[in-house]
Design a protein around this motif. Sequence first.
Motif, PDB file in Angstrom:
ATOM      1  N   LYS A   1     -19.004  -1.020  -6.858  1.00  0.00           N
ATOM      2  CA  LYS A   1     -18.485  -1.712  -5.675  1.00  0.00           C
ATOM      3  C   LYS A   1     -17.172  -2.420  -5.971  1.00  0.00           C
ATOM      4  N   ILE A   2     -17.130  -3.081  -7.125  1.00  0.00           N
ATOM      5  CA  ILE A   2     -15.865  -3.799  -7.360  1.00  0.00           C
ATOM      6  C   ILE A   2     -14.743  -2.818  -7.682  1.00  0.00           C
ATOM      7  N   TRP A   3     -15.067  -1.741  -8.289  1.00  0.00           N
ATOM      8  CA  TRP A   3     -14.016  -0.741  -8.518  1.00  0.00           C
ATOM      9  C   TRP A   3     -13.559  -0.129  -7.198  1.00  0.00           C
ATOM     10  N   ALA A   4     -14.493  -0.052  -6.258  1.00  0.00           N
ATOM     11  CA  ALA A   4     -14.095   0.479  -4.949  1.00  0.00           C
ATOM     12  C   ALA A   4     -13.050  -0.431  -4.320  1.00  0.00           C
ATOM     13  N   VAL A   5     -13.293  -1.720  -4.454  1.00  0.00           N
ATOM     14  CA  VAL A   5     -12.308  -2.657  -3.906  1.00  0.00           C
ATOM     15  C   VAL A   5     -10.988  -2.504  -4.661  1.00  0.00           C
ATOM     16  N   PHE A   6     -11.091  -2.366  -5.983  1.00  0.00           N
ATOM     17  CA  PHE A   6      -9.876  -2.184  -6.772  1.00  0.00           C
ATOM     18  C   PHE A   6      -9.142  -0.928  -6.338  1.00  0.00           C
ATOM     19  N   PHE A   7      -9.906   0.097  -6.117  1.00  0.00           N
ATOM     20  CA  PHE A   7      -9.302   1.344  -5.665  1.00  0.00           C
ATOM     21  C   PHE A   7      -8.570   1.138  -4.341  1.00  0.00           C
ATOM     22  N   ALA A   8      -9.216   0.369  -3.474  1.00  0.00           N
ATOM     23  CA  ALA A   8      -8.572   0.121  -2.177  1.00  0.00           C
ATOM     24  C   ALA A   8      -7.241  -0.589  -2.374  1.00  0.00           C
ATOM     25  N   THR A   9      -7.195  -1.528  -3.292  1.00  0.00           N
ATOM     26  CA  THR A   9      -5.921  -2.231  -3.480  1.00  0.00           C
ATOM     27  C   THR A   9      -4.850  -1.267  -3.959  1.00  0.00           C
ATOM     28  N   GLN A  10      -5.224  -0.376  -4.844  1.00  0.00           N
ATOM     29  CA  GLN A  10      -4.233   0.562  -5.367  1.00  0.00           C
ATOM     30  C   GLN A  10      -3.808   1.566  -4.299  1.00  0.00           C
ATOM     31  N   TRP A  11      -4.766   1.887  -3.475  1.00  0.00           N
ATOM     32  CA  TRP A  11      -4.461   2.790  -2.360  1.00  0.00           C
ATOM     33  C   TRP A  11      -3.410   2.153  -1.449  1.00  0.00           C
ATOM     34  N   LEU A  12      -3.701   0.919  -1.099  1.00  0.00           N
ATOM     35  CA  LEU A  12      -2.765   0.224  -0.215  1.00  0.00           C
ATOM     36  C   LEU A  12      -1.400   0.082  -0.877  1.00  0.00           C
ATOM     37  N   ARG A  13      -1.432  -0.078  -2.199  1.00  0.00           N
ATOM     38  CA  ARG A  13      -0.183  -0.259  -2.928  1.00  0.00           C
ATOM     39  C   ARG A  13       0.720   0.947  -2.733  1.00  0.00           C
ATOM     40  N   SER A  14       0.086   2.070  -2.681  1.00  0.00           N
ATOM     41  CA  SER A  14       0.880   3.281  -2.533  1.00  0.00           C
ATOM     42  C   SER A  14       1.154   3.612  -1.076  1.00  0.00           C
ATOM     43  N   ALA A  15       0.311   3.110  -0.197  1.00  0.00           N
ATOM     44  CA  ALA A  15       0.379   3.614   1.171  1.00  0.00           C
ATOM     45  C   ALA A  15       1.063   2.676   2.140  1.00  0.00           C
ATOM     46  N   VAL A  16       1.087   1.394   1.844  1.00  0.00           N
ATOM     47  CA  VAL A  16       1.555   0.440   2.843  1.00  0.00           C
ATOM     48  C   VAL A  16       2.789  -0.290   2.319  1.00  0.00           C
ATOM     49  N   PRO A  17       3.788  -0.412   3.151  1.00  0.00           N
ATOM     50  CA  PRO A  17       4.967  -1.150   2.690  1.00  0.00           C
ATOM     51  C   PRO A  17       4.705  -2.657   2.642  1.00  0.00           C
ATOM     52  N   ARG A  18       5.497  -3.318   1.843  1.00  0.00           N
ATOM     53  CA  ARG A  18       5.348  -4.767   1.703  1.00  0.00           C
ATOM     54  C   ARG A  18       5.864  -5.456   2.967  1.00  0.00           C
ATOM     55  N   VAL A  19       5.186  -6.543   3.344  1.00  0.00           N
ATOM     56  CA  VAL A  19       5.703  -7.327   4.472  1.00  0.00           C
ATOM     57  C   VAL A  19       6.701  -8.346   3.927  1.00  0.00           C
ATOM     58  N   ARG A  20       7.601  -8.798   4.811  1.00  0.00           N
ATOM     59  CA  ARG A  20       8.545  -9.843   4.386  1.00  0.00           C
ATOM     60  C   ARG A  20       7.809 -11.183   4.305  1.00  0.00           C
ATOM     61  N   ILE A  21       8.442 -12.097   3.580  1.00  0.00           N
ATOM     62  CA  ILE A  21       7.779 -13.395   3.400  1.00  0.00           C
ATOM     63  C   ILE A  21       7.540 -14.094   4.738  1.00  0.00           C
ATOM     64  N   ASP A  22       8.501 -14.030   5.655  1.00  0.00           N
ATOM     65  CA  ASP A  22       8.309 -14.727   6.926  1.00  0.00           C
ATOM     66  C   ASP A  22       7.190 -14.080   7.732  1.00  0.00           C
ATOM     67  N   GLN A  23       7.169 -12.713   7.671  1.00  0.00           N
ATOM     68  CA  GLN A  23       6.083 -12.032   8.379  1.00  0.00           C
ATOM     69  C   GLN A  23       4.745 -12.411   7.769  1.00  0.00           C
ATOM     70  N   LEU A  24       4.759 -12.470   6.448  1.00  0.00           N
ATOM     71  CA  LEU A  24       3.527 -12.771   5.741  1.00  0.00           C
ATOM     72  C   LEU A  24       2.935 -14.105   6.190  1.00  0.00           C
ATOM     73  N   ILE A  25       3.793 -15.116   6.209  1.00  0.00           N
ATOM     74  CA  ILE A  25       3.318 -16.432   6.597  1.00  0.00           C
ATOM     75  C   ILE A  25       2.829 -16.427   8.034  1.00  0.00           C
ATOM     76  N   GLU A  26       3.588 -15.745   8.883  1.00  0.00           N
ATOM     77  CA  GLU A  26       3.201 -15.796  10.293  1.00  0.00           C
ATOM     78  C   GLU A  26       1.937 -14.992  10.560  1.00  0.00           C
ATOM     79  N   ILE A  27       1.784 -13.898   9.833  1.00  0.00           N
ATOM     80  CA  ILE A  27       0.525 -13.154   9.988  1.00  0.00           C
ATOM     81  C   ILE A  27      -0.641 -14.047   9.590  1.00  0.00           C
ATOM     82  N   GLY A  28      -0.446 -14.772   8.524  1.00  0.00           N
ATOM     83  CA  GLY A  28      -1.514 -15.638   8.043  1.00  0.00           C
ATOM     84  C   GLY A  28      -1.860 -16.719   9.045  1.00  0.00           C
TER      85      GLY A  28
END
Lengths: 513, 359, 507, 101, 134
Positions: free
Chosen positions: B309-336
Amino acid sequence: MAVLQLPEWTALAPALILAGTALILFLIDSIDPHSTNRTLLAGTAVLGSLSSLAVAVWYTAAGVGATGIDNYGVIDLLGGQFVVDQLALYFMIIIAVVTALVAVASHDYLRDHTYQAEYYSLVMLAATGMSTMAASNSLVTIFIALELTSLPSYALVAILKDNRGSVEAGLKYFLIGAVSSAIFVYGVSLVYGATGSLQLTNIAAVLESGDGAVAEMDGLLGLGILMLIGGIAFKTASVPFHFWAPEAYEGAPAPIAAFLSSASKAAGFVLAFRVFTTAFPLEATTAVIGVDWTLAFVILAIVTMTVGNFAAATQENVKRMLAYSSIGHAGYVLIGLAGLSADGGELVMGAAMMHLLVYGFMNTGAFLFVGLAEYWGVGRAFEDYNGLSTQAPFACGAMAIFMFSLAGVPPFGGFWSKYLLYSATLEAAADNTVLLVLAAALVINSALSLYYYSRLVKALWIEEPILDRDSLAQPTALYAAIVAAAVMTVVILPAFGPIADAATEAAAAIVTQ
Amino acid sequence: MSGMASVPLQDTVLLPERLGNLTGLDQFGLAGELLATLIGAIFVGSLMLTMTALAGPWAKRKITASFTDRISINQIGPAGIGIIIADAVRMLSKELIVPENADRPAWDLAPIVVVSSALLGFAVIPMGNGIQLADPEVGLAYVFAVSGIASLGLVMAGYASANKYSMLGGLRAVAQNVAYEIPLVVTGMSVVIFAGTLQMGEIVAAQGETFVTIVGIDVPRWYALVNPFAFVLFLVANFAEVGRNPFDTPEAPTEIVAGYQTEYSSVYFVLIYLGEFLHIFLGGAIIATIFLGGPAGPVLPGIVWFIIKIWAVFFATQWLRSAVPRVRIDQLIEIGWKGLLVLAFANLVLTAVIVGLIA
Amino acid sequence: MMIEALIAVALIGALVTFIAPNRIAGKLAFAISLVPAALSLWLFAAFDGSGNALRDGELAFESQAAWLEVGNYSISWFVGLDGISLPLVVLTTILCTLAIVSSWTPIDERESQFYGLILFIEANLIGVFAALDFFLWFVFWEAVLIPMYLLIGIWGGPRRKYAAIKFFVYTNVASLVMFGAFIALVFGLGDSVTSFALPEITTAMLDGGPEGLFGLGGTTLASVVFVAMFLGFAVKVPIVPFHTWLPDAHVEAPTPASVLLAGVLLKMGTYALLRFNFTMFPDQVATYAVPIAAIAVISVIYGAMLALAQTDLKRIVAYSSVSSMGYVILGLVAYTQFGVGGATFQMVSHGLISGLMFMAVGVIYNATHTRMVTDMSGMADRMPIAVGILIAGAFGYMGLPLMSGFAAEYFIFFGAFGSGIPYAPLFTALAMFGIVIVAGYLLFALQRTVFGPYRLETDYEVGRAPVHDVASMVVLLGLIIALGVAPDLIFDMITDAIDPIVQGGEF
Amino acid sequence: MTVDVQYYVLLSMAVFCIGLFGVLTRRNALLFLMSVELMLNAANINLIAFAFYHGNLTGQLFALFTMALAAAEVAVGLGIILVLYRNFRDVDVTVPRTMRW
Amino acid sequence: MNDWIAIGALALVGVLIPVGMMSVSYLLRPTVPETSKRATYESGEIPTGGTRIRFNIQYYMVALLFVVFDIETVLLFPWAVAYQDALAADIPLVRALGPMLLFVAILLVGLAWAWRTGAVQWAQTPRQLETDRS
């Protein structure tokens, strides 16, 4: 009356209304953050505080908290965490009155200020805290209410962000406030350690039962009580935590200074009255800790009033003079606690409560007048006030009334409350001669205070202006608040009977309980 | 999956005691117990470090390579697994370059804080087969608390390096952590409403009950199934909390070089790097514990399920790393603050209301 | 409710005047002040009281309402008039109206405030004379100070600030002493007193006196309180050696303020002495009769001597007031019907005469802008009527028969001579010698100012006095002569109220 | 294996005194704030120890409130220190001397 | 064994591991002092200025906001734990749920206010800058 049908929690309505007003103000500001509609904001605040006042007066009139056949009795809430009795309602009235006056006056005082809505909602929140403090019956709720009062107050004092005086005042107020609240909470923890309870009535019960743990931890209890006194001294601007007062009042916007020196002080005193009468019954406490705690208040009262008055007499700055005089008045009110050592102590305390009410009008008015002077942009020293009466006779007339009333010159309210305090102290002194010293200190200090109060009247009315001033604006709301306070200071005379009754009954109820 | 509920998933006997029994150390009184406890702690610590070592130098590269259709390390050992040792030796023997103006105590301390804060979290995680060091009543609050210490380490690193990139990285790490900590915790709270406890063991046990029975199969009461909305929220907040894509602004190599770790080298760098991976796994462990039934699973022993299970989560993080672009800092804060926080509160209130109405 | 109406009219009038524009304030205040004046005259006509207010007398226009409870004591709104207070109320209303008229000329800035304050003082003065509850009385008593302080401080002469502060401090400290003493007395009376109503306290005092307080015995306490209260009121009267505030205040005060100060405010002191010290403490009066009489005589002579040394007309009149008040004290301490009655009569009479004198001096000053005897001569040339009235007033002062001053002084000397105080004839004789000095300084001053060639050099025309000023002086002069011709107009009333006091107190 | 309550009290008093010492000697506003936090936490130690000692939860509950209020206090304090820095370019509490102390 | 002793043991391990690694590295690694190596890294440029940069005020704003909201969770946790028990004990829903809803509602008012006044907004759009300036 409809009170019976209302659910119990509505007994706290005076405080809840204030809290609700604060939230409404936040919402208004959220809807339009750039709004400059001062009238809407001030109006909401005034409306809120007046409704709180109205409800508190209504409850008092309806007999909430009063004991007797036709009355509703003392209302306990949340398992005794809150108690709504006459004392609570009485102080809620004082607080609501001062809040209303301050809110009205702020309308003009804040004319160019950026943070209007925040200002008013902070005032309302602080007032909520004070109002809650009046009804708190447990050290938990007391501490929360205390902080709810203090935190907005810190911000309010420093709200003129670009004014170095205001920021400095805010800082100093905050620093001393933080330390004293830490001391207070440590005291609470010690009292809890000794008694195993935080609810005032339970503490008293434990003390009276003389449980094993209490007897063992008498030292802790004594230290705890001492620390509680420290916290209270801060809130009431009494020695030894009075240093913040002159700074905070001088730097703060004048309506806030009025607010702090009247309402906040009253809240501090209701806290002191309740804690020491309810939680620490004199005999039982003395039996445990071996020292009579009224002794501490006797000393504090004398030192506070003397320090306040002597310091006030040497000031050149009007606001600072008022600040020190406010310390002096805290000393007078402390007599209310000191008097508990004797029979008839409830009369002394009742008189002290009356003094707080009158003080709520006269001192608020005086600070608001200073606010008016700041609004005009005349200076801050006595000389700068010279000859203002030629240009603003009404405001100066009101100020003269405040000054004479503060000094305790008849026929104004201040004379009456001081007299009642004096005579009650004298009567109690028959039982405990230490109180004679207090009565004497009261008289001597009052006489001394006339010197510096009349100095201001002299500047306003008799001296010639140093510089030529342009014609002064007449801001309606500020004027209204000042005149209202002045009228109340005078008109309170015919109403003194019922007020005296209410105060004495409220005091008697908690002293003899 | 039938019959799973009958198997006692949660041993009431915790690892230290079990070790004490096993090794006979408990006969030696307090000292023996302490020793047993220490052995347990070393065991848990090593287990986690091993996984991190596996994930950091090797699995991460492999996964990324697969996503981007490349061949990564394949020289040393089978499937290049020997790179772990090689990297370890290489990094440990590199010269340590201390930047001038560095605030030495803080700069030295930061890596330790990052690593140990992450390790501490594992103390209360039930990993199956009785591998759980401790099960205090405030387990969940404790996990949130210690994982929060990491941001202190990051800001220490950022500040002590006396480097503008580092400083910004550290600040960003804090801003991000504070923005997502609250949605994380509030969402976690909606789980607590179901479980009625903060004790990790209890939470896992509560998930052992049957949720629904579909075509004869008892679906366990995993909170990911009971409240998928909360699960998704928690997952997202967790990614941000551990600083993974799309929320890896504190490092943001294209913006501020490497953020708070810019000035670190040698073993210090290794520690910070390890610490990050430990955090990913800790996040995974929390998710597994409170949403995925902890070590529960059919056939295989609990510890294995837990690691899966924890490796699955780790896998998901790596997946996202390759698949999703980084958000900008301002977007990040506002999304939060404007997105996740509101959703988290909505989730909490809705959960509470629904639970209240059903009950 | 008549007294309440009287006070209310003055108070509301004060407020209205305060907000009225400066232009019309003087006339408006005059119009308003006519109402209480007329009302008080009506009260005078309709007076049906008898006996002394504090000694179970029949009160006129009495009204009482509970106010508040303080511990064991209740405070009430309690007003009423007897033969002592009624003449003083009438004196107050009339002098206030005339003072307003006499301000029309000299007051030329912040008029609305000025007239507002005058009316405010009037309200409180009426209250002082009508109140029969100690607290109510004290409220009015103190409330007089503040407007007077402002009147002197704002519209006064060059040294007004000094004079105003001196006035305020002296009288306030005195009040404090008196107040503290009285409260101690009430506490000392113990359970026999349950309110601050003066008749009740008086009864308790005469029925046995105080029980003692804080270790002081009853008699000692009574003596201490008596002395403290005497000192407190002595400042107000003023009696030598507490008189030093008076000349300063008078000289610096604007004419109308002087009129009120000398005419009514000083009477507050003697009135209070009569009401408190000489009604409640007959034993102590007997004990301290000689020193008091001695002080009275010293006041008479020393005041007169000081007046002799002055060159400022206003100062002369001011010091002569000290002297005249000495007569009042002498009359009071004589403790006979004629002595006390004469003292009361002298209060009214001196109120009228000194008011007249101050007005006349004011009129002259308005025209010449100087009050120095040395600067002036031959004023009779320029303002014959005003000067004529001044001379008439001066004769009133000197005790010319058929003027009220004569009657008053006659009563006092008659009463004092027959009094039971040791050395009474000696004191009386010494006091009578004071009249000679009075005549001396007044005639001296008048001769220098009024007669001879006119030689004041001014760059402005010194002409006749304005009609309204002259008219108000004529009114006063008329009253003075009326009282001189027919003292029974008020003397009957006064003796009726005095008798209960002095009966049994005869020694 | 429990520790007697007086040791907790001793600990808390020590913490309190350290805090008090910091309050009295530190000129940096931030350090001052931290010292105050120490004092508050000393109270928390007491409250929790006594809650255990007395066997009721009141103390623990109050400790929660204390923490919340301490946080709020820090929030306000930091705000004030921010404006202080903006106005005086310093966070030394002895620098502001516009008014007499 | 006490839970917290176990946690303490793990803490010890958690500190010892990094310290151990550091020690190993200390023994292994070479040290070649050279000043330029230690220069602050600024993408190869010569470093300018210090690191005491004035950063965006928003960092403070969110930090302050966080303090408030984080503590709120401390107060909510006990409620969350007790909620089911309260329902099981037949405490009316209004009393069990109402206080929490009120509490969250007040918080949300605060959040809404912070949102509207831009406390959680990192950068301002040109239009907002415009309205602020006016």
